[in-house]
Enzyme design. Sequence first.
Site, short mmCIF file in Angstrom:
data_model
loop_
_atom_site.label_atom_id
_atom_site.label_comp_id
_atom_site.label_asym_id
_atom_site.label_seq_id
_atom_site.Cartn_x
_atom_site.Cartn_y
_atom_site.Cartn_z
N GLU A 176 -32.12 16.27 -20.25
CA GLU A 176 -30.63 15.79 -20.60
C GLU A 176 -29.68 17.16 -20.68
O GLU A 176 -29.89 17.92 -21.75
CB GLU A 176 -30.59 15.01 -21.86
CG GLU A 176 -29.18 14.32 -22.02
CD GLU A 176 -29.38 13.46 -23.62
OE1 GLU A 176 -28.37 12.83 -23.57
OE2 GLU A 176 -30.31 13.69 -24.17
N ASP A 225 -27.07 3.47 -56.55
CA ASP A 225 -25.34 3.73 -56.80
C ASP A 225 -25.34 5.35 -56.19
O ASP A 225 -24.32 5.99 -56.24
CB ASP A 225 -25.04 4.06 -58.25
CG ASP A 225 -26.04 5.02 -58.96
OD1 ASP A 225 -27.02 5.50 -58.50
OD2 ASP A 225 -25.65 5.22 -60.32
N ASP A 279 -25.70 16.41 -26.97
CA ASP A 279 -26.85 15.83 -26.85
C ASP A 279 -27.67 16.42 -25.79
O ASP A 279 -27.34 16.03 -24.61
CB ASP A 279 -26.36 14.08 -26.40
CG ASP A 279 -27.36 13.27 -26.47
OD1 ASP A 279 -28.40 13.45 -26.64
OD2 ASP A 279 -27.11 11.97 -26.27
N GLU A 322 -29.20 12.13 -17.79
CA GLU A 322 -30.46 12.36 -18.60
C GLU A 322 -31.56 11.24 -17.89
O GLU A 322 -31.99 10.41 -18.51
CB GLU A 322 -30.16 11.90 -20.14
CG GLU A 322 -29.68 10.73 -20.20
CD GLU A 322 -29.47 10.31 -21.71
OE1 GLU A 322 -30.58 10.29 -22.43
OE2 GLU A 322 -28.40 10.16 -22.28
N ARG A 358 -38.10 13.70 -20.03
CA ARG A 358 -36.64 13.45 -19.90
C ARG A 358 -36.11 14.97 -20.13
O ARG A 358 -36.41 15.54 -20.90
CB ARG A 358 -36.30 12.55 -21.17
CG ARG A 358 -34.69 12.13 -20.82
CD ARG A 358 -34.16 10.91 -21.82
NE ARG A 358 -34.20 11.14 -23.38
CZ ARG A 358 -35.19 10.76 -24.15
NH1 ARG A 358 -36.11 9.76 -23.51
NH2 ARG A 358 -35.20 11.09 -25.27
N TYR A 412 -41.67 7.65 -17.86
CA TYR A 412 -42.23 7.42 -19.12
C TYR A 412 -43.38 6.80 -18.86
O TYR A 412 -43.19 5.43 -18.44
CB TYR A 412 -41.36 6.66 -20.18
CG TYR A 412 -40.13 7.39 -20.42
CD1 TYR A 412 -39.78 8.46 -21.31
CD2 TYR A 412 -39.11 7.04 -19.63
CE1 TYR A 412 -38.77 8.94 -21.36
CE2 TYR A 412 -37.61 7.37 -19.78
CZ TYR A 412 -37.57 8.44 -20.72
OH TYR A 412 -36.22 9.01 -20.73
#
Length: 430
Positions: free
Chosen positions: A411, A36, A268, A381, A409, A385
């Site tokens: 970005e 709950d 981001d 971005e 990466r 890899y």
Amino acid sequence: MIEAAEYQQRRQALMEKIGSGTAIFRSAPMAVMHNDVEYTFRQDSDFYYLTGFNEPNAVAVLAPHHEEHKFVLFVQPKDPEKEVWTGYRMGVEGAKERYGADEAYPISELEEKLPQYLIKASCIYYHLGRDRRFNETVLTHWQRLMRTYPKRGTGPVAIQDSGTILHPLRLVKSPAELELMRKAAEISVKAHIHAQEFAQPGRYEYEIQAEMEHLFRLQGGNGFAYPSIVASGANSCILHYIENDRQLQENDLLLIDAGCAYGYYNADITRTFPVSGTFTPEQQTIYDIVLEAQKQATAQVQPGNPYSKIHDTAVRVLVEGLMEIGLLTGDIEEIIKEEKYKPFYMHRTGHWLGLDVHDVGVYQNGEEPQNLQPGNVLTVEPGIYIGLETKPVEGQPEIPDCWRGIGVRIEDDVLVTPDGQEVLTEGVPK
């Protein structure tokens, strides 16, 4: 902060587009964490964009053809007993006084009152989304009106997804929206800089995550914009790695993809850096390829350029770099056309950014490109890899072990300006 007048302008812009139609928007549902206990409520972005109303169990109706009530809200009524447990409600009167509704009703009266805003509409604009029960409510009302249509000759003869009309409006950010996005970016920049200073061999990924998310809240943000990715070593090759439980080692790369939410708008950012402060030669080589791809792709963020040019530019730079180090061989045009680079670069080079991290808006208009325009905000971005188990496509060279476990990466969040671009997140070193 978005002023009430701007919400009104947004509604007016949408109503001008739907003409004699009626648009219906449902608030986000509450989500249960366990038993709950509920998660912190986060309003549906379309609903919030048009109303600024941040309560669950609500419906907004825009009916420009109605003589008196062009903007209607159905909301939870005031209930002091329930408000003790779950917080204050704006109530019916507050919906009119504070949020500018021409009329407001208790949500319990939706079934009774909604038809009066549909009966003269030529079309219903509604997104058949995650609330199946409410989907049925809208469809039932539409079907009833269609059954009686021959008697009146009026009524909604179709349902159209509201996003096709609303989302192009959301794609161009207002000055007030950009102010919130700059603040989200500013907080995120501070957190990334702190993470680079804090990270060292022996710490755990979750320690870096905790430091960043603490700063998000400490600086006034709503928290993280999305689950933070703090990926060290070979984890950097997992695009959506969120376990964040590995201990950082010497010679590791650390890929951090994390951003702050502020006033419902998001940042981001991704950065990749060596935990020990120095790249290995192979890490440096891969990093330099990705950095060059990001620089050249970002340069393509110009008004009038097709959105696809950003990705196409990045792919070419990445492929050229991978060919130079012998991980790809052959004709570059064939490699790009047949996507033989996909084992190393499997995602697109960015996405729209705004109220949603992966914000609304099309990337292609059928055969026609989606061209960039001032006010668009997007990420750029690119990445490479080379996982421990990455396999090249047939006919391409085997991958030497020295390259394995390297994921990079980079970005940034980029605003399209009238004469070029503004990198909102340039404050993080790269």
